[in-house]
Motif scaffolding. Structure first.
Motif, PDB file in Angstrom:
ATOM      1  N   ASP A  17     -11.678  -0.487  -8.920  1.00 43.19           N
ATOM      2  CA  ASP A  17     -11.848   0.703  -9.764  1.00 43.19           C
ATOM      3  C   ASP A  17     -10.838   0.796 -10.903  1.00 43.19           C
ATOM      4  OD1 ASP A  17     -13.831   1.404  -8.034  1.00 43.19           O
ATOM      5  OD2 ASP A  17     -12.979   3.340  -7.439  1.00 43.19           O
ATOM      6  N   GLU A  38       0.847  -1.199   0.000  1.00 45.21           N
ATOM      7  CA  GLU A  38       0.000   0.000   0.000  1.00 45.21           C
ATOM      8  C   GLU A  38       0.883   1.250   0.000  1.00 45.21           C
ATOM      9  OE1 GLU A  38      -3.190   1.121  -0.389  1.00 45.21           O
ATOM     10  OE2 GLU A  38      -2.235   3.064  -0.075  1.00 45.21           O
ATOM     11  N   THR A  66     -17.490   0.196  -3.870  1.00 49.77           N
ATOM     12  CA  THR A  66     -16.764  -0.588  -2.874  1.00 49.77           C
ATOM     13  C   THR A  66     -17.118  -2.068  -2.950  1.00 49.77           C
ATOM     14  OG1 THR A  66     -16.596   1.314  -1.414  1.00 49.77           O
ATOM     15  CG2 THR A  66     -16.436  -0.854  -0.371  1.00 49.77           C
ATOM     16  N   LYS A 115     -21.089   9.162   3.210  1.00 42.45           N
ATOM     17  CA  LYS A 115     -22.322   8.697   3.847  1.00 42.45           C
ATOM     18  C   LYS A 115     -22.464   9.263   5.257  1.00 42.45           C
ATOM     19  CE  LYS A 115     -22.628   7.802   0.523  1.00 42.45           C
ATOM     20  NZ  LYS A 115     -21.921   7.703  -0.753  1.00 42.45           N
TER      21      LYS A 115
HETATM   22  C1  LIG Z   1     -16.913  10.673  -2.801  1.00 39.98           C
HETATM   23  C2  LIG Z   1     -17.069   9.205  -3.085  1.00 39.98           C
HETATM   24  C3  LIG Z   1     -18.137   8.518  -2.551  1.00 39.98           C
HETATM   25  C4  LIG Z   1     -18.285   7.161  -2.786  1.00 39.98           C
HETATM   26  N1  LIG Z   1     -19.359   6.526  -2.270  1.00 39.98           N
HETATM   27  C5  LIG Z   1     -19.526   5.196  -2.493  1.00 39.98           C
HETATM   28  C6  LIG Z   1     -20.635   4.500  -1.950  1.00 39.98           C
HETATM   29  O1  LIG Z   1     -21.491   5.074  -1.258  1.00 39.98           O
HETATM   30  N2  LIG Z   1     -20.738   3.176  -2.169  1.00 39.98           N
HETATM   31  C7  LIG Z   1     -19.827   2.495  -2.928  1.00 39.98           C
HETATM   32  O2  LIG Z   1     -19.976   1.292  -3.098  1.00 39.98           O
HETATM   33  N3  LIG Z   1     -18.760   3.130  -3.474  1.00 39.98           N
HETATM   34  C8  LIG Z   1     -18.592   4.470  -3.269  1.00 39.98           C
HETATM   35  N4  LIG Z   1     -17.504   5.112  -3.802  1.00 39.98           N
HETATM   36  C9  LIG Z   1     -16.561   4.342  -4.632  1.00 39.98           C
HETATM   37  C10 LIG Z   1     -15.586   3.518  -3.778  1.00 39.98           C
HETATM   38  O3  LIG Z   1     -14.936   4.345  -2.847  1.00 39.98           O
HETATM   39  C11 LIG Z   1     -14.564   2.856  -4.679  1.00 39.98           C
HETATM   40  O4  LIG Z   1     -15.248   2.127  -5.663  1.00 39.98           O
HETATM   41  C12 LIG Z   1     -13.652   1.894  -3.931  1.00 39.98           C
HETATM   42  O5  LIG Z   1     -12.876   2.575  -2.974  1.00 39.98           O
HETATM   43  C13 LIG Z   1     -12.703   1.196  -4.918  1.00 39.98           C
HETATM   44  O6  LIG Z   1     -11.851   0.330  -4.247  1.00 39.98           O
HETATM   45  P1  LIG Z   1     -10.449  -0.106  -4.877  1.00 39.98           P
HETATM   46  O7  LIG Z   1      -9.847  -1.037  -3.910  1.00 39.98           O
HETATM   47  O8  LIG Z   1     -10.652  -0.545  -6.262  1.00 39.98           O
HETATM   48  O9  LIG Z   1      -9.600   1.231  -4.987  1.00 39.98           O
HETATM   49  P2  LIG Z   1      -9.152   2.309  -3.895  1.00 39.98           P
HETATM   50  O10 LIG Z   1     -10.124   2.399  -2.797  1.00 39.98           O
HETATM   51  O11 LIG Z   1      -8.881   3.535  -4.691  1.00 39.98           O
HETATM   52  O12 LIG Z   1      -7.799   1.734  -3.303  1.00 39.98           O
HETATM   53  C14 LIG Z   1      -6.636   1.643  -4.101  1.00 39.98           C
HETATM   54  C15 LIG Z   1      -5.440   1.661  -3.196  1.00 39.98           C
HETATM   55  O13 LIG Z   1      -4.268   1.429  -3.987  1.00 39.98           O
HETATM   56  C16 LIG Z   1      -3.203   2.241  -3.496  1.00 39.98           C
HETATM   57  N5  LIG Z   1      -2.215   2.400  -4.565  1.00 39.98           N
HETATM   58  C17 LIG Z   1      -2.329   3.064  -5.727  1.00 39.98           C
HETATM   59  N6  LIG Z   1      -1.210   2.966  -6.452  1.00 39.98           N
HETATM   60  C18 LIG Z   1      -0.344   2.225  -5.730  1.00 39.98           C
HETATM   61  C19 LIG Z   1       0.980   1.785  -5.955  1.00 39.98           C
HETATM   62  N7  LIG Z   1       1.664   2.053  -7.058  1.00 39.98           N
HETATM   63  N8  LIG Z   1       1.560   1.043  -4.988  1.00 39.98           N
HETATM   64  C20 LIG Z   1       0.900   0.722  -3.853  1.00 39.98           C
HETATM   65  N9  LIG Z   1      -0.368   1.128  -3.606  1.00 39.98           N
HETATM   66  C21 LIG Z   1      -0.983   1.864  -4.531  1.00 39.98           C
HETATM   67  C22 LIG Z   1      -3.922   3.537  -3.126  1.00 39.98           C
HETATM   68  O14 LIG Z   1      -3.158   4.298  -2.215  1.00 39.98           O
HETATM   69  C23 LIG Z   1      -5.215   3.013  -2.510  1.00 39.98           C
HETATM   70  O15 LIG Z   1      -5.121   2.816  -1.135  1.00 39.98           O
HETATM   71  C24 LIG Z   1     -17.331   6.470  -3.573  1.00 39.98           C
HETATM   72  C25 LIG Z   1     -16.223   7.152  -4.113  1.00 39.98           C
HETATM   73  C26 LIG Z   1     -16.101   8.510  -3.882  1.00 39.98           C
HETATM   74  C27 LIG Z   1     -14.906   9.230  -4.451  1.00 39.98           C
END
Ligand SMILES: Cc1cc2nc3c(=O)[nH]c(=O)nc-3n(C[C@H](O)[C@H](O)[C@H](O)COP(=O)(O)OP(=O)(O)OC[C@H]3O[C@@H](n4cnc5c(N)ncnc54)[C@H](O)[C@@H]3O)c2cc1C
Length: 509
Positions: free
Chosen positions: A341, A65, A349, A82
């Motif tokens: 994402d 991370e 999420t 939320k």
């Molecule tokens: C304002 C807002 C409200 C939202 N509300 C909702 C909701 O109500 N319900 C819902 O289901 N979804 C919601 N979402 C969407 C949800 O937050 C995302 O879909 C979810 O966090 C995606 O998870 P992820 O693990 O794919 O990516 P992320 O949560 O973006 O996690 C990716 C991780 O990878 C790390 N990373 C990146 N590059 C590197 C690298 N090179 N080396 C090591 N680590 C790295 C980052 O630091 C991060 O911690 C919302 C998003 C936003 C912006």
């Protein structure tokens, strides 16, 4: 342009508690083993779910991370948004207390700073469920630092080279920054990255973008006392949702005092000597100028792949749609999968978590589950909420599937009347001539809860006539689903003469 540091989140006990879970002070990265069965890049919902699933089945797992465990969801996404939605809903209800026969004390005021403190307390509390210590105790090798592929089966982090049998890219997405609006960068604006750091409610706020983030924040800030203007360069909010759902949302935002500019594009921003921002909006041939104190932007999210070294790993990526994956979430390098994402069109999420688990099953354990076989609902948490699962009517038509829709208005649902939450509807789309549920849209105060029943039905292939036989506790808003099922079931009953129904051997009283 980033906002001034004076407006950023203060260091406090909650922040320290969050950091203790999400990135403990003095953390020492482990010594790498020779080869990891699974190397996960990214500690957001997708990466965490994947690492936990793999370790639970006996694999040797490392997780890298770059920033803080929890990802966008915990830090700048679902949890903080939320949290303020909840506060703003409560405040709106309190102002309407008289409708429910309650004399509200005069002078109720939202304490914005206290609401933001609550948000930080929640983040600190929720962060504990996937803290660094918990991951270590579970046996996961946790590295903090930015990961970069060094070849087809190795990654470098903080000077250490880690080899893997399989890797998972779960690096998420970042907010798209609007380009080509003269004066906007200079004026400064908030994104989801920093809007939750505010400690005072903005007096006048322009929200650029009418997607889920824009609509949720516009309504919440308006309810908390800001004068909010929302500009959306489309004819409706939430362009992917069904038109009548988006229309109800427009009406609800307007009732909350949000100034709505649909079909409107922000073309220029000027900042006056006093710091006021004058924003030019163009709609058809009309040009309007509005004055605000702050601007927030929510215009979509793009994959976060910067600095990952995808070329070295042979992983193809599109700048807009993200890492290219097949239906098993495999990238163009057979050893590397992607989840969340960074590769999914629907950025949520729960979708990120589900894809992380699916990728692990497919990568390590001979699973052969297709991403397209899963049923994923989603919800926009405005008031009323707008939730959807399965196909939209337009999608069914594109696939030449004949559709029949059953609709029940929340207005006709006892519990919605009792709760004073009558806005909205349940719409269930069926394959015509059958009871197979293709999809559903629910607009209701708690549509996000209600949609799960339909999701279960679709996933378990339960038809709408079976839902008609499911007894729902009374009174609940979910009874609207049962009412839709009953309305459908009625159309299947063949009328029969009364004498056949009242057979002589039946008791008559
Ligand atoms: C304002 C807002 C409200 C939202 N509300 C909702 C909701 O109500 N319900 C819902 O289901 N979804 C919601 N979402 C969407 C949800 O937050 C995302 O879909 C979810 O966090 C995606 O998870 P992820 O693990 O794919 O990516 P992320 O949560 O973006 O996690 C990716 C991780 O990878 C790390 N990373 C990146 N590059 C590197 C690298 N090179 N080396 C090591 N680590 C790295 C980052 O630091 C991060 O911690 C919302 C998003 C936003 C912006």
């Amino acid at each position: 342009m980033p906002l001034s540091s004076g407006e950023r989140r203060p260091a406090n006990a909650e922040r320290r508690e969050l950091m203790a879970s999400a990135r403990p002070n003095g953390w020492r990265n482990p010594d790498p083993v020779e080869t990891y069965d699974l190397l996960v890049v990214g500690g957001g919902p997708a990466g965490l779910a994947a690492a936990k699933a793999a370790i639970g089945r006996g694999a040797k797992v490392a997780l890298i991370e770059r920033r803080l465990l929890g990802g966008v969801s915990l830090l700048t996404g679902s949890v903080p948004s939320k949290s303020i939605v909840r506060t703003s809903r409560l405040y709106a209800d309190m102002r309407n207390a008289e409708r429910f026969g309650v004399e509200a004390p005069s002078g109720i005021e939202a304490n914005f700073a206290a609401a933001m403190e609550r948000l930080r307390r929640l983040q600190a509390r929720i962060s504990k469920y996937h803290s660094a210590d918990r991951l270590r105790l579970a046996g996961i090798d946790l590295y903090f630092g930015a990961a970069r592929f060094a070849g087809l089966d190795s990654i470098v982090v903080e000077g250490a080279t880690l080899s893997f049998r399989k890797a998972l890219i779960a690096t998420g997405a970042v907010g798209r920054r609007p380009v080509g609006i003269p004066g906007l960068e200079l004026s400064g604006y908030y994104t989801s990255e920093d809007v939750f750091d505010l400690t005072e409610c903005p007096r006048r706020l322009l929200m650029i973008g009418g997607g889920p983030l824009g609509c949720e924040l516009a309504q919440a800030f308006s309810r908390l006392g800001a004068h909010v203007v929302i500009a959306q360069n489309d004819a409706q909010f939430l362009p992917e949702e069904e038109r009548d759902a988006a229309q109800l949302l427009s009406e609800s935002l307007a009732r909350d005092g949000v100034e709505i500019h649909l079909n409107s594009t922000v073309v220029a921003v000027r900042t006056t000597m006093t710091g006021e921002k004058l924003v030019d909006l163009v709609s058809d041939d009309n040009r309007t100028t509005i004055a605000v104190d702050h601007i927030a932007v929510g215009v979509g999210r793009i994959p976060n792949v910067e600095g990952l070294g995808l070329e070295e790993a042979g992983v193809a990526c599109d700048p807009t749609s993200g890492i290219r994956v097949d239906d098993f979430l495999r990238t163009t390098n057979r050893k590397i999968y992607a989840a969340g994402d960074v590769c999914l069109a629907r950025k949520f999420t729960h979708a990120a978590e589900a894809s992380g688990r699916l990728a692990v099953a497919n990568a390590l354990f001979d699973g052969k589950t297709r991403w397209s076989s899963l049923t994923i609902p989603w919800c926009t948490y405005t008031d009323p909420e707008i939730a959807h699962v399965g196909l939209y009517v337009s999608e069914a038509r594109e696939r030449s599937i004949p559709v029949k829709t059953v609709t029940v208005l929340m207005h006709d649902t006892d519990r919605a009347m009792i709760d004073g939450e009558e806005e909205g509807f349940v719409k269930i789309h069926l394959r015509e001539g059958t009871d197979e549920i293709l999809g559903a849209t629910i607009v209701a105060s708690h549509a996000g809860e209600m949609i799960n029943e339909i999701t279960l039905a679709i996933a378990a292939r339960i038809g709408l006539s079976t839902l008609a036989t499911v007894i729902h506790s009374y009174p609940t808003q979910a009874s609207a689903i049962k009412a839709a099922a009953d309305a459908f079931a009625k159309t299947l009953v063949e009328p029969s003469p009364v004498r056949d129904i009242c057979r002589p051997e039946w008791p008559t009283d």
